[in-house]
Design an enzyme around this catalytic site. Structure first.
Site, PDB file in Angstrom:
ATOM      1  N   CYS A  50       0.821  -1.215   0.000  1.00  0.00           N
ATOM      2  CA  CYS A  50       0.000   0.000   0.000  1.00  0.00           C
ATOM      3  C   CYS A  50       0.854   1.264   0.000  1.00  0.00           C
ATOM      4  O   CYS A  50       0.400   2.330  -0.419  1.00  0.00           O
ATOM      5  CB  CYS A  50      -0.946   0.008   1.202  1.00  0.00           C
ATOM      6  SG  CYS A  50      -0.113  -0.060   2.799  1.00  0.00           S
ATOM      7  N   GLN A 114       5.765  -5.915   9.114  1.00  0.00           N
ATOM      8  CA  GLN A 114       5.056  -6.557   8.002  1.00  0.00           C
ATOM      9  C   GLN A 114       5.838  -6.490   6.695  1.00  0.00           C
ATOM     10  O   GLN A 114       5.753  -7.393   5.865  1.00  0.00           O
ATOM     11  CB  GLN A 114       3.674  -5.913   7.802  1.00  0.00           C
ATOM     12  CG  GLN A 114       2.642  -6.320   8.821  1.00  0.00           C
ATOM     13  CD  GLN A 114       2.890  -5.647  10.172  1.00  0.00           C
ATOM     14  OE1 GLN A 114       3.276  -4.484  10.228  1.00  0.00           O
ATOM     15  NE2 GLN A 114       2.690  -6.382  11.242  1.00  0.00           N
ATOM     16  N   GLY A 187     -11.530  -8.023   3.948  1.00  0.00           N
ATOM     17  CA  GLY A 187     -10.255  -8.644   3.622  1.00  0.00           C
ATOM     18  C   GLY A 187      -9.892  -9.650   4.697  1.00  0.00           C
ATOM     19  O   GLY A 187     -10.479  -9.652   5.793  1.00  0.00           O
TER      20      GLY A 187
END
Length: 420
Positions: A50, A114, A187
């Site tokens: 993102c 992440q 999601g």
């Protein structure tokens, strides 16, 4: 061989640009093969999240212009629009950049973990397609090693600071008591799982997970005693959600203005809090126009994140030192590997000359020539042939005034006179 890291991130490109240049998992393999062929690359990997889209590659002549042209063609975007946001690092700078990315030092959320998993996934996809086998593959492995050391030896990963954490922190500012709030998570990936964990820790008891595949949604929802639905069922239950957080890999929005309008009417205009973490966006931009909706994107989270990451600054300085050491180690290893080919070629050439002269000498011995003369001639001929080309090159270097070549030969063969 040239290494190159080219891309855009949250510092150089707006959400709109990042959205247009994002490469989703569904088309990643196709994009990798297409880019490799288009730019004539030896190795390639693409990282698209993102907050960034980056191309890592190696080639005999790695061209940033070729990659920019590929992006322009592949994404059907004017080259000028891409150039205004792109950055490019080569060789040692590319090594340092990748290691900083792996350690979370280049992330919107300083030190977020992440990104390392996303980088490993990028590596795995390229390996699966056999698009990474040499220097770039070694760089990825070294980056993973450095990232592990940073996590182990510094406090960069202490205290939860991530996009998921920031989203929940923002929700806590909107709702005085999250225990009474109901959350819809769109999601079922890693980010949504982190969001769910932070929501539960903050007191949220009712969670619904919506996903393209019901099985995936059910598995995630089960971890939090939640409900699971398909994306197509969102309009029927949206009115029940006080908090909506979306993060899918969809190319198109999964939640439109009309569905939200209808839900607000059913809620009698009780406010809804929405965060769209996805790039491309999951929630239509027009939703922000509605009264009683607080809609935020990943860019809106930056202020929240900045407050929470101050405590990681000192750890980041320690991490930078570890990265510098990692870069130095990688460069030294590559230099050591590069000389192996030269040494192998040198030995092979010398052994060919040796074998040729031995064969010549054995013929003379078979003819009955004097053994001592044959051995002496063997040594003389071999010496002359081994030194023939170096002698030519040394004379040429001397005529060109390249004294450094002569100095280097004297150093390699220890020809300097001992003045002591």
């Amino acid at each position: 061989m040239t290494l190159l890291a080219l891309g855009i991130n949250h510092k150089t490109a707006s959400l709109d640009v990042r959205e247009r240049l994002a490469i989703t998992p569904a088309v990643m393999e196709e994009a990798l093969v297409d880019a490799k062929q288009f730019a004539d690359l030896n190795e390639i990997a693409i990282l698209s999240t993102c907050n960034r889209t980056e191309i890592y590659c190696s080639a005999d002549k790695c061209s940033a212009d070729a990659l920019l042209n590929w992006l322009s063609v592949y994404k059907n975007l004017p080259l000028a629009d891409i150039k205004s946001s792109v950055y490019c690092h080569t060789d040692q700078a590319a090594v340092q950049h990748m290691m900083r990315v792996a350690c979370g030092l280049d992330s919107l959320v300083l030190g977020e973990p992440q990104i390392l998993g996303q980088l490993k996934s990028s590596f795995a996809v390229s390996q699966k397609l056999r698009l990474m086998k040499g220097e770039l593959g070694q760089l990825f492995q070294q980056a993973f090693t450095v990232a592990k050391k940073v996590r182990t030896d510094t406090a960069i990963g202490e205290n939860p600071v991530s996009v998921a954490y920031a989203a929940v922190s923002l929700a806590q500012h909107i709702f005085s008591d999250l225990q009474e709030s109901r959350a819809l998570l769109i999601g079922a990936g890693e980010t949504i799982e982190l969001v769910a964990r932070h929501l539960v820790n903050a007191g949220v008891k009712q969670i619904c997970v919506a996903n393209r595949t019901l099985d995936r949604a059910q598995k995630l929802a089960a971890n939090f005693n939640g409900e699971a639905i398909l994306l197509g069922d969102i309009p029927q239950m949206l009115h029940r959600a006080d908090i909506v957080i979306a993060s899918t890999a969809s190319q198109l929005p999964v939640l439109g203005k009309g569905a939200v309008e209808t839900a607000l009417q059913q809620r009698k205009h009780q406010p809804m809090f929405m965060i769209d973490i996805a790039v491309p966006r999951d929630i239509e931009v027009q939703v922000k126009e509605l009264d009683d909706v607080y809609l935020y994107t990943v860019d809106d989270l930056q202020q929240v994140i900045q407050k929470n990451q101050q405590q990681r600054q000192s750890a980041a300085l320690e991490a930078e030192q570890i990265i510098i050491q990692g870069v130095d180690k990688y460069v030294l290893e590559q230099r050591s590997r590069s000389v192996v080919n030269t040494l192998t070629a040198l030995r092979s050439r010398t052994e060919l000359l040796r074998d040729s002269e031995i064969k010549f000498a054995l013929k003379n011995l078979a003819k009955g020539d004097d053994a001592e003369q044959v051995i002496t001639e063997l040594a003389r001929r071999l010496t002359n042939k081994v030194l023939h080309h170096p002698s030519i090159q040394l004379r040429k270097a001397s005529a060109q005034g390249r004294g450094e070549i002569i100095d280097l030969v004297e150093e390699i063969f220890q020809l300097q006179n001992d003045e002591e």
